[in-house]
Design a protein around this motif. Structure first.
Motif, mmCIF file in Angstrom:
data_model
loop_
_atom_site.group_PDB
_atom_site.id
_atom_site.type_symbol
_atom_site.label_atom_id
_atom_site.label_comp_id
_atom_site.label_asym_id
_atom_site.label_seq_id
_atom_site.Cartn_x
_atom_site.Cartn_y
_atom_site.Cartn_z
ATOM 1 N N GLY A 142 1.234 9.135 -6.172
ATOM 2 C CA GLY A 142 1.525 10.554 -5.918
ATOM 3 C C GLY A 142 2.583 11.098 -6.858
ATOM 4 N N ARG A 181 2.268 1.722 -3.538
ATOM 5 C CA ARG A 181 1.245 2.194 -4.487
ATOM 6 C C ARG A 181 0.942 3.668 -4.263
ATOM 7 N N HIS A 182 0.854 4.072 -2.992
ATOM 8 C CA HIS A 182 0.569 5.471 -2.666
ATOM 9 C C HIS A 182 1.693 6.380 -3.175
ATOM 10 N N HIS A 183 2.928 5.955 -2.954
ATOM 11 C CA HIS A 183 4.082 6.740 -3.400
ATOM 12 C C HIS A 183 4.109 6.843 -4.927
ATOM 13 N N SER A 197 0.813 -1.211 0.000
ATOM 14 C CA SER A 197 0.000 0.000 0.000
ATOM 15 C C SER A 197 0.855 1.274 0.000
ATOM 16 N N PRO A 198 1.899 1.352 0.840
ATOM 17 C CA PRO A 198 2.736 2.560 0.805
ATOM 18 C C PRO A 198 3.424 2.750 -0.555
#
Length: 69
Positions: free
Chosen positions: A32, A27-29, A24-25
């Motif tokens: 963004g 994918r978020h990075h 998840s981190p």
């Protein structure tokens, strides 16, 4: 995952399709970062039909994976 020359990829792999599992981190990075890169260039232009087709296929694949999993 075998990288050749006896090296292996340390990232976890989804055994069903052989693709690296994105946390998840991660994918978020990535999301963004991609938004920051393309935000200014694409906000003023319409989305081409080819890109819309790709987005729809991605959405369908995501929905199918959710149903299976």
């Amino acid at each position: 995952m075998d990288l050749g020359d006896g090296e292996t990829d340390p990232r976890p792999v989804n055994e069903s399709d052989g693709m690296p599992i994105l946390t998840s981190p991660t994918r978020h990075h990535l999301g963004g970062t991609l938004r920051a890169i393309y935000e200014d260039t694409f906000d003023t232009q319409p989305i081409p039909d080819g890109q819309i087709d790709l987005l729809l296929r991605l959405r369908h694949k995501e929905r199918d994976r959710r149903r299976v999993g």
